[in-house]
Every structure is written in C-alpha cells, then in structure tokens.
Design a protein around this motif. Structure first.
Motif, PDB file in Angstrom:
ATOM      1  N   TRP A  57     -12.461   5.888  -7.431  1.00  0.00           N
ATOM      2  CA  TRP A  57     -12.083   4.818  -6.614  1.00  0.00           C
ATOM      3  C   TRP A  57     -12.518   3.489  -7.686  1.00  0.00           C
ATOM      4  CZ3 TRP A  57      -9.899   4.023  -2.046  1.00  0.00           C
ATOM      5  CH2 TRP A  57     -10.076   4.985  -1.141  1.00  0.00           C
ATOM      6  N   THR A  58     -11.733   2.459  -7.528  1.00  0.00           N
ATOM      7  CA  THR A  58     -11.704   1.277  -8.219  1.00  0.00           C
ATOM      8  C   THR A  58     -12.440   0.458  -7.562  1.00  0.00           C
ATOM      9  OG1 THR A  58      -9.615   0.093  -7.746  1.00  0.00           O
ATOM     10  CG2 THR A  58      -9.792   1.788  -9.763  1.00  0.00           C
ATOM     11  N   ASP A  59     -12.979  -0.635  -8.031  1.00  0.00           N
ATOM     12  CA  ASP A  59     -13.655  -1.646  -7.259  1.00  0.00           C
ATOM     13  C   ASP A  59     -12.062  -2.656  -6.982  1.00  0.00           C
ATOM     14  OD1 ASP A  59     -15.079  -3.932  -6.117  1.00  0.00           O
ATOM     15  OD2 ASP A  59     -16.240  -4.453  -7.682  1.00  0.00           O
ATOM     16  N   LYS A  60     -12.433  -3.828  -6.460  1.00  0.00           N
ATOM     17  CA  LYS A  60     -11.200  -4.793  -6.082  1.00  0.00           C
ATOM     18  C   LYS A  60     -10.610  -5.083  -7.580  1.00  0.00           C
ATOM     19  CE  LYS A  60     -14.454  -8.245  -5.023  1.00  0.00           C
ATOM     20  NZ  LYS A  60     -15.128  -9.209  -3.964  1.00  0.00           N
ATOM     21  N   ILE A  61      -9.296  -5.299  -7.421  1.00  0.00           N
ATOM     22  CA  ILE A  61      -8.426  -5.587  -8.667  1.00  0.00           C
ATOM     23  C   ILE A  61      -7.787  -7.020  -8.047  1.00  0.00           C
ATOM     24  CG2 ILE A  61      -6.527  -5.180 -10.092  1.00  0.00           C
ATOM     25  CD1 ILE A  61      -7.403  -1.921  -9.529  1.00  0.00           C
ATOM     26  N   HIS A  62      -7.691  -7.871  -8.646  1.00  0.00           N
ATOM     27  CA  HIS A  62      -7.207  -9.105  -8.190  1.00  0.00           C
ATOM     28  C   HIS A  62      -5.697  -9.062  -8.375  1.00  0.00           C
ATOM     29  CE1 HIS A  62     -10.819 -11.164  -9.639  1.00  0.00           C
ATOM     30  NE2 HIS A  62     -10.579 -11.926  -8.787  1.00  0.00           N
ATOM     31  N   GLN A  63      -4.849  -9.271  -7.190  1.00  0.00           N
ATOM     32  CA  GLN A  63      -3.430  -9.281  -7.153  1.00  0.00           C
ATOM     33  C   GLN A  63      -2.632 -10.209  -8.093  1.00  0.00           C
ATOM     34  OE1 GLN A  63      -1.759  -7.276  -5.500  1.00  0.00           O
ATOM     35  NE2 GLN A  63      -2.504  -6.785  -3.182  1.00  0.00           N
ATOM     36  N   PRO A  64      -1.803  -9.817  -8.799  1.00  0.00           N
ATOM     37  CA  PRO A  64      -0.923 -10.934  -9.248  1.00  0.00           C
ATOM     38  C   PRO A  64      -0.809 -12.135  -8.110  1.00  0.00           C
ATOM     39  CG  PRO A  64       0.141  -8.791  -9.621  1.00  0.00           C
ATOM     40  CD  PRO A  64      -0.991  -8.762  -8.766  1.00  0.00           C
ATOM     41  N   SER A 104       0.804  -1.224  -0.114  1.00  0.00           N
ATOM     42  CA  SER A 104       0.122  -0.021  -0.118  1.00  0.00           C
ATOM     43  C   SER A 104       0.905   1.057   0.106  1.00  0.00           C
ATOM     44  CB  SER A 104      -0.940  -0.294   1.194  1.00  0.00           C
ATOM     45  OG  SER A 104      -1.838  -1.177   1.189  1.00  0.00           O
ATOM     46  N   GLY A 105       0.300   2.469  -0.884  1.00  0.00           N
ATOM     47  CA  GLY A 105       1.391   3.533  -0.644  1.00  0.00           C
ATOM     48  C   GLY A 105       0.537   4.586  -1.574  1.00  0.00           C
ATOM     49  N   HIS A 106       1.222   5.733  -1.661  1.00  0.00           N
ATOM     50  CA  HIS A 106       0.812   6.938  -2.375  1.00  0.00           C
ATOM     51  C   HIS A 106       1.732   7.480  -3.333  1.00  0.00           C
ATOM     52  CE1 HIS A 106      -1.611  10.460  -2.809  1.00  0.00           C
ATOM     53  NE2 HIS A 106      -0.541  11.247  -2.552  1.00  0.00           N
ATOM     54  N   CYS A 107       1.147   7.765  -4.335  1.00  0.00           N
ATOM     55  CA  CYS A 107       2.302   8.320  -5.725  1.00  0.00           C
ATOM     56  C   CYS A 107       1.568   9.837  -5.868  1.00  0.00           C
ATOM     57  CB  CYS A 107       2.110   7.754  -6.705  1.00  0.00           C
ATOM     58  SG  CYS A 107       3.755   6.393  -7.102  1.00  0.00           S
ATOM     59  N   PHE A 108       2.345  10.831  -6.033  1.00  0.00           N
ATOM     60  CA  PHE A 108       2.141  12.431  -6.172  1.00  0.00           C
ATOM     61  C   PHE A 108       3.120  12.499  -7.297  1.00  0.00           C
ATOM     62  CE2 PHE A 108       1.296  16.758  -4.727  1.00  0.00           C
ATOM     63  CZ  PHE A 108       0.523  16.838  -5.762  1.00  0.00           C
ATOM     64  N   LYS A 124      -2.565   3.312  -3.580  1.00  0.00           N
ATOM     65  CA  LYS A 124      -2.910   1.805  -3.766  1.00  0.00           C
ATOM     66  C   LYS A 124      -2.958   1.370  -2.298  1.00  0.00           C
ATOM     67  CE  LYS A 124      -0.747  -2.453  -5.525  1.00  0.00           C
ATOM     68  NZ  LYS A 124      -0.135  -2.996  -4.156  1.00  0.00           N
ATOM     69  N   THR A 125      -4.260   0.599  -2.382  1.00  0.00           N
ATOM     70  CA  THR A 125      -4.512  -0.073  -0.927  1.00  0.00           C
ATOM     71  C   THR A 125      -4.538  -1.665  -1.110  1.00  0.00           C
ATOM     72  OG1 THR A 125      -5.440   1.881  -0.135  1.00  0.00           O
ATOM     73  CG2 THR A 125      -6.049  -0.202   1.152  1.00  0.00           C
ATOM     74  N   ASP A 126      -3.608  -2.484  -0.336  1.00  0.00           N
ATOM     75  CA  ASP A 126      -3.903  -3.954  -0.526  1.00  0.00           C
ATOM     76  C   ASP A 126      -4.907  -4.316   0.456  1.00  0.00           C
ATOM     77  OD1 ASP A 126      -1.773  -4.261  -2.238  1.00  0.00           O
ATOM     78  OD2 ASP A 126      -0.258  -4.405  -0.718  1.00  0.00           O
ATOM     79  N   GLY A 127      -5.612  -5.169  -0.099  1.00  0.00           N
ATOM     80  CA  GLY A 127      -6.855  -5.873   0.803  1.00  0.00           C
ATOM     81  C   GLY A 127      -6.202  -6.726   1.806  1.00  0.00           C
ATOM     82  N   ARG A 128      -6.805  -6.906   3.079  1.00  0.00           N
ATOM     83  CA  ARG A 128      -6.582  -7.498   4.042  1.00  0.00           C
ATOM     84  C   ARG A 128      -7.516  -8.527   4.527  1.00  0.00           C
ATOM     85  NH1 ARG A 128      -1.636  -5.585   5.740  1.00  0.00           N
ATOM     86  NH2 ARG A 128      -1.520  -3.463   5.773  1.00  0.00           N
ATOM     87  N   GLY A 129      -7.105  -9.721   5.292  1.00  0.00           N
ATOM     88  CA  GLY A 129      -8.123 -10.641   5.695  1.00  0.00           C
ATOM     89  C   GLY A 129      -8.680 -11.349   4.365  1.00  0.00           C
ATOM     90  N   SER A 130      -9.797 -11.582   4.446  1.00  0.00           N
ATOM     91  CA  SER A 130     -10.630 -12.350   3.315  1.00  0.00           C
ATOM     92  C   SER A 130     -10.302 -11.545   1.736  1.00  0.00           C
ATOM     93  CB  SER A 130     -12.156 -12.453   3.840  1.00  0.00           C
ATOM     94  OG  SER A 130     -12.795 -11.358   3.803  1.00  0.00           O
ATOM     95  N   LEU A 131      -9.764 -10.287   1.889  1.00  0.00           N
ATOM     96  CA  LEU A 131      -9.907  -9.374   0.597  1.00  0.00           C
ATOM     97  C   LEU A 131      -8.179  -9.283   0.564  1.00  0.00           C
ATOM     98  CD1 LEU A 131     -12.342  -6.584   1.292  1.00  0.00           C
ATOM     99  CD2 LEU A 131     -12.718  -8.912  -0.180  1.00  0.00           C
ATOM    100  N   LYS A 132      -7.349 -10.123   0.785  1.00  0.00           N
ATOM    101  CA  LYS A 132      -5.905 -10.087   0.678  1.00  0.00           C
ATOM    102  C   LYS A 132      -5.535 -10.532  -0.673  1.00  0.00           C
ATOM    103  CE  LYS A 132      -4.762 -14.648   2.357  1.00  0.00           C
ATOM    104  NZ  LYS A 132      -3.948 -15.570   3.327  1.00  0.00           N
TER     105      LYS A 132
END
Length: 159
Positions: free
Chosen positions: A93-100, A32-36, A49-57
């Motif tokens: 805001w995007t919906d969830k995007i599958h992690q590689p 997770s982090g921020h780009c400007f 970018k925010t990585d999901g946690r728990g059941s959304l990891k």
C-alpha cells in the motif's frame, strides 16, 4: 535502459478495470479502479488505484498485490520530475501520491509506474491518467516529454 511502453489499447476515460498483460504496453484507467494484467494463466501482479476524496482529493493511493512471499519493487516516475519508490514483500500500500495538477504539479503531468516481482522478474507497466483523458495529464507523454524515451532500468531478480 528499459523503454517505457506505450499505453495498451482499450484503456481510457470511463474505464475502471483493465486486463491483459502489462509488460509490452502500459495499462491505464481514469479515476479509481483495478488492473489485473493476466492473460492465459500468466501474470500475478494486480494494481488498484484509489482517488482521495474530500480533504484528500489532491492525492491517490496504490495497492499492489503480487505472489505471497515475493519481493515487489514499485517505481513511479512522472513527466514533471515527481518520483516515488517502494519495496515490499507480497502486498504493498502506498502512502498518498499527489495527483497531477495538485500541489504545484504540472497540469500535463503523467505518472508512469513500473512494478517488478523481484523473485520471478515479472514486470508490469501502468500510467495515470490515460492518453486522451479529459483529466489533467491526459495528453501523450513519456518520462521526458512527447515521443519515445528510455526510462529507468528494470529491477533484476536477486541471484
């Protein structure tokens, strides 16, 4: 066709923020982090970018901010064929995007993101994960494998 640029210097594992223009190179960070991507008063696009946690990891989410009232077009293309597109005004805001590596995605997949301000034509590039990352997909890649590749056409501002 637009060329997707190489990764910007300085990005990499352990970085959670990035600055500097993202039109000649792709900004990145792991987790997770921020780009400007702004330098010397130029640039208005911001990406978190925010990585999901728990059941959304198995997912991550993007928040893209542009100039109030400007159209944003966000294109995500991955080396494994995964793709998403979004259009929004000012803030997206995007919906969830599958992690590689998740949900059947290839372990060496790299997500390449192009953000275009449809009013000014400003373009910013991002990639997840970074080259050399220990996370899945950290190898060098472009939209179609290793080396250089032509990517999607940039979105032109409306007439």
């Amino acid at each position: 066709m637009a060329h997707f640029p190489p990764q910007c210097p300085g990005g990499g594992s352990g970085d959670h923020r990035c600055t500097g223009l993202a039109r000649d190179c792709a900004q990145c960070y792991d987790g997770s982090g921020h780009c400007f991507p702004r330098i010397h008063g130029s640039g208005s696009i911001q990406l978190t970018k925010t990585d999901g946690r728990g059941s959304l990891k198995s997912y991550y989410y993007l928040n893209i901010r542009g100039t109030l009232g400007h159209d944003l077009v966000v294109l995500l293309r991955s080396t494994d064929g995964y793709s998403r597109e979004w259009n929004q005004v000012g803030d997206l805001w995007t919906d969830k995007i599958h992690q590689p590596c998740a949900e059947g995605r290839a372990p060496d997949a790299v997500d390449l993101v192009q953000v275009t301000d449809g009013t000014t034509g400003e373009i910013a590039f991002f990639r997840f994960p970074c080259e050399g990352s220990s996370r899945c997909g950290g190898g060098y890649a472009t939209a179609f494998g290793t080396g250089s590749a032509h990517f999607w056409p940039p979105v032109s501002p409306p007439p």
